[in-house]
Motif scaffolding. Structure first.
Motif, PDB file in Angstrom:
ATOM      1  N   CYS A 136      45.920  71.563  66.055  1.00 58.46           N
ATOM      2  CA  CYS A 136      45.918  70.525  67.097  1.00 58.46           C
ATOM      3  C   CYS A 136      45.588  69.155  66.516  1.00 58.46           C
ATOM      4  O   CYS A 136      46.204  68.146  66.875  1.00 58.46           O
ATOM      5  CB  CYS A 136      44.915  70.878  68.196  1.00 58.46           C
ATOM      6  SG  CYS A 136      45.397  72.291  69.207  1.00 58.46           S
ATOM      7  N   ASN A 162      39.079  78.637  62.722  1.00 54.36           N
ATOM      8  CA  ASN A 162      39.356  77.305  63.271  1.00 54.36           C
ATOM      9  C   ASN A 162      40.821  76.890  63.120  1.00 54.36           C
ATOM     10  O   ASN A 162      41.131  75.700  63.048  1.00 54.36           O
ATOM     11  CB  ASN A 162      38.457  76.262  62.591  1.00 54.36           C
ATOM     12  CG  ASN A 162      37.025  76.334  63.097  1.00 54.36           C
ATOM     13  OD1 ASN A 162      36.764  76.111  64.272  1.00 54.36           O
ATOM     14  ND2 ASN A 162      36.099  76.672  62.199  1.00 54.36           N
ATOM     15  N   ARG A 169      36.584  70.739  68.044  1.00 52.42           N
ATOM     16  CA  ARG A 169      36.860  71.823  69.000  1.00 52.42           C
ATOM     17  C   ARG A 169      36.540  71.364  70.426  1.00 52.42           C
ATOM     18  O   ARG A 169      37.312  71.604  71.362  1.00 52.42           O
ATOM     19  CB  ARG A 169      36.039  73.060  68.636  1.00 52.42           C
ATOM     20  CG  ARG A 169      36.280  74.253  69.559  1.00 52.42           C
ATOM     21  CD  ARG A 169      35.478  75.458  69.092  1.00 52.42           C
ATOM     22  NE  ARG A 169      36.007  75.982  67.844  1.00 52.42           N
ATOM     23  CZ  ARG A 169      37.026  76.821  67.761  1.00 52.42           C
ATOM     24  NH1 ARG A 169      37.634  77.226  68.872  1.00 52.42           N
ATOM     25  NH2 ARG A 169      37.437  77.265  66.597  1.00 52.42           N
ATOM     26  N   MET A 170      35.407  70.708  70.610  1.00 49.85           N
ATOM     27  CA  MET A 170      35.032  70.209  71.930  1.00 49.85           C
ATOM     28  C   MET A 170      36.023  69.145  72.410  1.00 49.85           C
ATOM     29  O   MET A 170      36.403  69.099  73.582  1.00 49.85           O
ATOM     30  CB  MET A 170      33.620  69.621  71.886  1.00 49.85           C
ATOM     31  CG  MET A 170      32.527  70.658  71.648  1.00 49.85           C
ATOM     32  SD  MET A 170      32.358  71.805  73.041  1.00 49.85           S
ATOM     33  CE  MET A 170      31.714  70.696  74.291  1.00 49.85           C
ATOM     34  N   HIS A 228      39.271  68.782  71.602  1.00 50.17           N
ATOM     35  CA  HIS A 228      40.558  69.365  71.997  1.00 50.17           C
ATOM     36  C   HIS A 228      40.428  70.180  73.286  1.00 50.17           C
ATOM     37  O   HIS A 228      41.340  70.176  74.121  1.00 50.17           O
ATOM     38  CB  HIS A 228      41.112  70.231  70.865  1.00 50.17           C
ATOM     39  CG  HIS A 228      41.593  69.441  69.688  1.00 50.17           C
ATOM     40  ND1 HIS A 228      42.567  68.471  69.795  1.00 50.17           N
ATOM     41  CD2 HIS A 228      41.224  69.459  68.379  1.00 50.17           C
ATOM     42  CE1 HIS A 228      42.784  67.928  68.605  1.00 50.17           C
ATOM     43  NE2 HIS A 228      41.977  68.511  67.732  1.00 50.17           N
ATOM     44  N   ALA A 229      39.312  70.865  73.456  1.00 52.10           N
ATOM     45  CA  ALA A 229      39.091  71.619  74.695  1.00 52.10           C
ATOM     46  C   ALA A 229      39.061  70.673  75.891  1.00 52.10           C
ATOM     47  O   ALA A 229      39.658  70.948  76.943  1.00 52.10           O
ATOM     48  CB  ALA A 229      37.789  72.410  74.605  1.00 52.10           C
ATOM     49  N   ALA A 230      38.382  69.538  75.733  1.00 51.48           N
ATOM     50  CA  ALA A 230      38.309  68.559  76.821  1.00 51.48           C
ATOM     51  C   ALA A 230      39.689  67.991  77.145  1.00 51.48           C
ATOM     52  O   ALA A 230      40.038  67.788  78.312  1.00 51.48           O
ATOM     53  CB  ALA A 230      37.349  67.432  76.444  1.00 51.48           C
ATOM     54  N   CYS A 231      40.503  67.744  76.115  1.00 54.53           N
ATOM     55  CA  CYS A 231      41.857  67.220  76.331  1.00 54.53           C
ATOM     56  C   CYS A 231      42.717  68.223  77.087  1.00 54.53           C
ATOM     57  O   CYS A 231      43.470  67.858  78.002  1.00 54.53           O
ATOM     58  CB  CYS A 231      42.510  66.879  74.993  1.00 54.53           C
ATOM     59  SG  CYS A 231      41.817  65.425  74.173  1.00 54.53           S
ATOM     60  N   LEU A 232      42.621  69.493  76.716  1.00 51.93           N
ATOM     61  CA  LEU A 232      43.412  70.529  77.380  1.00 51.93           C
ATOM     62  C   LEU A 232      43.012  70.671  78.846  1.00 51.93           C
ATOM     63  O   LEU A 232      43.864  70.798  79.729  1.00 51.93           O
ATOM     64  CB  LEU A 232      43.240  71.864  76.653  1.00 51.93           C
ATOM     65  CG  LEU A 232      43.893  71.969  75.272  1.00 51.93           C
ATOM     66  CD1 LEU A 232      43.449  73.252  74.570  1.00 51.93           C
ATOM     67  CD2 LEU A 232      45.412  71.944  75.399  1.00 51.93           C
ATOM     68  N   ILE A 233      41.716  70.646  79.106  1.00 53.74           N
ATOM     69  CA  ILE A 233      41.241  70.769  80.489  1.00 53.74           C
ATOM     70  C   ILE A 233      41.677  69.561  81.310  1.00 53.74           C
ATOM     71  O   ILE A 233      42.153  69.687  82.435  1.00 53.74           O
ATOM     72  CB  ILE A 233      39.707  70.922  80.519  1.00 53.74           C
ATOM     73  CG1 ILE A 233      39.306  72.268  79.908  1.00 53.74           C
ATOM     74  CG2 ILE A 233      39.177  70.799  81.945  1.00 53.74           C
ATOM     75  CD1 ILE A 233      37.815  72.429  79.721  1.00 53.74           C
ATOM     76  N   VAL A 250      42.024  74.463  65.804  1.00 54.68           N
ATOM     77  CA  VAL A 250      41.450  73.125  65.653  1.00 54.68           C
ATOM     78  C   VAL A 250      42.235  72.327  64.620  1.00 54.68           C
ATOM     79  O   VAL A 250      42.578  71.155  64.828  1.00 54.68           O
ATOM     80  CB  VAL A 250      39.961  73.213  65.245  1.00 54.68           C
ATOM     81  CG1 VAL A 250      39.406  71.820  64.964  1.00 54.68           C
ATOM     82  CG2 VAL A 250      39.154  73.903  66.331  1.00 54.68           C
TER      83      VAL A 250
END
Length: 269
Positions: A38, A32, A64-65, A67-72, A35
């Motif tokens: 970030c 992680n 993790r979810m 940060h992934a949503a922010c990147l997308i 995670v």
């Protein structure tokens, strides 16, 4: 800091950065890392203090979810409307649209079905790749020039101009190559469009011809004197004289700034 300086040399001025060592959540696994990095970076920017405590897997899963949503969300255009306008239209330098008419942009190349775009990673603005002079083969982060200092000194260009003259800025071979790209349409240019369509928008032509350059009158004349014999056109025709002055001189100037200063075409305009 050496790694950061290399990675972000064209984006941020790292000399203005200060180094701090805030408390961070403790990582107790080897999967992680991203995670934690970030999360720590975001909270530090927001000025939120962290405590030196471990996080459990449920918390890490949520982060993790998140940060992934922010990147997308940041990397995918938020609907077509985000890219309906090219930043170059604001300065009447878009190679695809004439924006001199209030509230209406007229396509210069209506037959073009696909327009390739590139996003500035600093201001998140969009440009046509032709308006950015961005090649698909280029790697790394693209910036439109919004992070460059104002006023800009043109150090590389003016140094070469002083030491080698105009011939040191652009070769005869490059001038011929530019003309070939303009003739074939490989390089889109609103100036070329106006020259090929003399009955086009006079307002746009006036705006484009009125733009100053970083060269003085002598250097401009030297550039014209270099271009004219290189192209070997029939200069008894006024249209060919117009081509040199209205198309080739500004296109050569833009090409020089892109290569010597690392500008995008948009910033050179």
């Amino acid at each position: 800091m050496d790694i950061l300086s290399l990675a972000f040399q064209n984006i941020w001025r790292l000399k203005e950065w200060s180094i701090s060592y805030p408390d961070q959540w403790r990582q107790k696994d080897g999967v992680n890392c991203g995670v934690f990095v970030c999360t720590a970076a975001e909270l530090d920017i927001k000025g939120t203090d962290m405590t030196n405590e471990p996080l459990n897997q449920v918390q890490l899963g949520h982060l993790r979810m998140y940060h992934a949503a922010c990147l997308i969300a940041d990397s995918v255009p938020k609907g077509k409307k985000v890219r309906e306008s090219c930043m170059a239209e604001a300065i009447h330098a878009c190679n695809y649209y004439d924006s001199t008419r209030k509230g209406q942009s007229r396509p210069l190349y209506p037959h073009v079905q696909k327009e390739d775009w590139v996003k500035c990673e600093t201001c998140n603005g969009w440009l046509h790749k032709d308006c950015a002079c961005y090649e698909p083969s280029q790697s790394g982060i693209f910036t439109c020039g919004c992070d460059l200092p104002e006023p800009y000194a043109f150090t590389s260009t003016l140094t070469s101009l002083r030491d080698k003259g105009v011939e040191g800025l652009i070769s005869k071979e490059r001038i011929k190559e530019l003309k070939e790209m303009l003739d074939s349409g490989e390089r889109k240019s609103n100036r070329m469009f106006l020259w090929q369509n003399p009955g086009g928008n006079r307002a746009l032509k006036t705006i484009l011809n009125g733009k100053p350059t970083c060269f003085n009158e002598k250097h401009m004349n030297d550039l014209i004197d270099l271009i004219k014999p290189t192209l070997s056109l029939d200069y008894s025709l006024f249209s060919n004289i117009d081509f040199v002055i209205d198309v080739m001189v500004p296109e050569a100037t833009i090409d020089i700034l892109v290569r010597f200063e690392g500008f995008s075409r948009f910033y050179a305009e």
